[in-house]
Write a protein that holds these residues in place. Structure first.
Motif, PDB file in Angstrom:
ATOM      1  N   ASN A  56       0.670  -1.010  -0.229  1.00 36.15           N
ATOM      2  CA  ASN A  56       0.139   0.554   0.051  1.00 36.15           C
ATOM      3  C   ASN A  56       0.921   1.006  -0.354  1.00 36.15           C
ATOM      4  OD1 ASN A  56      -1.379   2.244   1.636  1.00 36.15           O
ATOM      5  ND2 ASN A  56      -2.790   0.965   1.060  1.00 36.15           N
ATOM      6  N   GLU A  57       0.601   1.982  -0.746  1.00 40.80           N
ATOM      7  CA  GLU A  57       1.445   2.998  -1.505  1.00 40.80           C
ATOM      8  C   GLU A  57       1.410   4.513   0.034  1.00 40.80           C
ATOM      9  OE1 GLU A  57       2.348   5.716  -4.577  1.00 40.80           O
ATOM     10  OE2 GLU A  57       1.318   4.011  -6.391  1.00 40.80           O
ATOM     11  N   GLU A  58       0.473   4.560   0.658  1.00 36.51           N
ATOM     12  CA  GLU A  58       0.490   6.003   1.926  1.00 36.51           C
ATOM     13  C   GLU A  58       1.006   4.797   2.292  1.00 36.51           C
ATOM     14  OE1 GLU A  58      -3.198   8.523   3.290  1.00 36.51           O
ATOM     15  OE2 GLU A  58      -3.632   6.489   1.938  1.00 36.51           O
ATOM     16  N   PHE A  59       0.455   3.586   3.088  1.00 32.57           N
ATOM     17  CA  PHE A  59       1.188   3.123   4.308  1.00 32.57           C
ATOM     18  C   PHE A  59       2.825   3.659   4.333  1.00 32.57           C
ATOM     19  CE2 PHE A  59       3.563  -0.369   6.867  1.00 32.57           C
ATOM     20  CZ  PHE A  59       2.365  -0.532   8.166  1.00 32.57           C
ATOM     21  N   ASP A  60       3.095   2.262   3.303  1.00 31.40           N
ATOM     22  CA  ASP A  60       5.213   2.499   3.447  1.00 31.40           C
ATOM     23  C   ASP A  60       5.621   4.154   3.258  1.00 31.40           C
ATOM     24  OD1 ASP A  60       4.656   0.258   2.501  1.00 31.40           O
ATOM     25  OD2 ASP A  60       5.500  -0.057   0.738  1.00 31.40           O
ATOM     26  N   GLN A  61       4.280   5.012   2.752  1.00 29.87           N
ATOM     27  CA  GLN A  61       4.733   6.361   2.411  1.00 29.87           C
ATOM     28  C   GLN A  61       5.050   6.947   4.173  1.00 29.87           C
ATOM     29  OE1 GLN A  61       6.361   8.362   0.100  1.00 29.87           O
ATOM     30  NE2 GLN A  61       6.279  10.334   1.417  1.00 29.87           N
ATOM     31  N   ILE A  62       3.854   6.586   4.964  1.00 31.68           N
ATOM     32  CA  ILE A  62       3.970   6.846   6.348  1.00 31.68           C
ATOM     33  C   ILE A  62       5.274   6.550   7.186  1.00 31.68           C
ATOM     34  CG2 ILE A  62       2.280   6.970   8.042  1.00 31.68           C
ATOM     35  CD1 ILE A  62       0.241   6.958   6.649  1.00 31.68           C
ATOM     36  N   VAL A  63       5.276   5.342   6.477  1.00 36.41           N
ATOM     37  CA  VAL A  63       6.570   4.450   7.027  1.00 36.41           C
ATOM     38  C   VAL A  63       8.235   5.549   7.038  1.00 36.41           C
ATOM     39  CG1 VAL A  63       8.271   2.834   6.915  1.00 36.41           C
ATOM     40  CG2 VAL A  63       5.572   2.067   7.135  1.00 36.41           C
ATOM     41  N   PHE A  64       8.163   5.934   5.370  1.00 35.72           N
ATOM     42  CA  PHE A  64       9.218   6.644   5.143  1.00 35.72           C
ATOM     43  C   PHE A  64       9.389   7.722   5.500  1.00 35.72           C
ATOM     44  CE2 PHE A  64      11.557   9.291   1.742  1.00 35.72           C
ATOM     45  CZ  PHE A  64      12.912   8.005   1.803  1.00 35.72           C
ATOM     46  N   VAL A  65       8.168   8.436   5.945  1.00 34.48           N
ATOM     47  CA  VAL A  65       8.070   9.914   6.826  1.00 34.48           C
ATOM     48  C   VAL A  65       8.287   9.816   7.752  1.00 34.48           C
ATOM     49  CG1 VAL A  65       6.744  11.996   7.131  1.00 34.48           C
ATOM     50  CG2 VAL A  65       6.296  10.960   5.199  1.00 34.48           C
ATOM     51  N   THR A  66       7.600   8.693   8.976  1.00 35.35           N
ATOM     52  CA  THR A  66       8.293   8.590   9.922  1.00 35.35           C
ATOM     53  C   THR A  66       9.847   8.476  10.831  1.00 35.35           C
ATOM     54  OG1 THR A  66       6.100   7.591  10.314  1.00 35.35           O
ATOM     55  CG2 THR A  66       8.107   6.878  12.100  1.00 35.35           C
ATOM     56  N   ILE A  67      10.423   7.506   9.600  1.00 37.29           N
ATOM     57  CA  ILE A  67      11.561   7.582   9.786  1.00 37.29           C
ATOM     58  C   ILE A  67      12.608   8.614   9.283  1.00 37.29           C
ATOM     59  CG2 ILE A  67      13.866   6.284   8.645  1.00 37.29           C
ATOM     60  CD1 ILE A  67      12.715   4.083  10.228  1.00 37.29           C
ATOM     61  N   GLN A  68      11.972   9.499   8.486  1.00 40.06           N
ATOM     62  CA  GLN A  68      12.869  11.195   7.951  1.00 40.06           C
ATOM     63  C   GLN A  68      12.514  11.991   9.227  1.00 40.06           C
ATOM     64  OE1 GLN A  68      11.071  11.994   4.131  1.00 40.06           O
ATOM     65  NE2 GLN A  68      13.095  11.636   3.704  1.00 40.06           N
ATOM     66  N   ASN A  69      11.152  11.602   9.751  1.00 40.58           N
ATOM     67  CA  ASN A  69      10.938  12.762  10.530  1.00 40.58           C
ATOM     68  C   ASN A  69      11.827  12.763  12.253  1.00 40.58           C
ATOM     69  OD1 ASN A  69       9.012  14.489   9.418  1.00 40.58           O
ATOM     70  ND2 ASN A  69       6.946  13.163   9.650  1.00 40.58           N
ATOM     71  N   ALA A  70      11.287  11.172  12.420  1.00 41.84           N
ATOM     72  CA  ALA A  70      12.401  10.318  13.547  1.00 41.84           C
ATOM     73  C   ALA A  70      13.938  10.826  13.304  1.00 41.84           C
ATOM     74  CB  ALA A  70      11.964   8.343  13.748  1.00 41.84           C
ATOM     75  N   ALA A  71      14.543  11.759  13.212  1.00 47.89           N
ATOM     76  CA  ALA A  71      16.248  11.982  12.836  1.00 47.89           C
ATOM     77  C   ALA A  71      16.558  12.980  13.282  1.00 47.89           C
ATOM     78  CB  ALA A  71      16.303  11.473  11.634  1.00 47.89           C
TER      79      ALA A  71
END
Length: 93
Positions: free
Chosen positions: A54-69
């Motif tokens: 699911n593209e939206e789920f995967d995008q949220i995962v990606f953004v979560t990692i970026q925001n956590a840095a």
């Protein structure tokens, strides 16, 4: 034990940024990402080891990692591991 404690602290740090809409949470999607960061905790690379489909789920995962840095800086003995090999994190758990 020290490695487990450090990685648990990084995972807890990342989870503070994990916000998934209920309709996506209800779908039971899963993804895994390989994350690499430097000795200061700065994000170097994010690579999907498993996508959810699911593209939206995967995008949220990606953004979560970026925001956590940046992440908590690694102890000296783990710096090469997190920079060169990275760590795989699963989402949602």
């Amino acid at each position: 034990i020290e490695a487990e404690a450090y990685l648990a602290s990084v995972e807890t740090h990342i989870r503070h940024y994990w916000k998934l809409p209920q309709w996506l949470a209800d779908q039971n999607y899963k993804a895994k990402v390989l994350v690499k960061w430097d000795s200061n905790g700065q994000l170097m690379n994010i690579q999907f080891a498993e996508i959810s489909g699911n593209e939206e789920f995967d995008q949220i995962v990606f953004v979560t990692i970026q925001n956590a840095a940046p992440f908590p800086p690694p102890p000296e003995k783990f710096r090469l591991l997190v920079r060169n090999q990275g760590v795989v994190f699963g989402f949602p758990d």
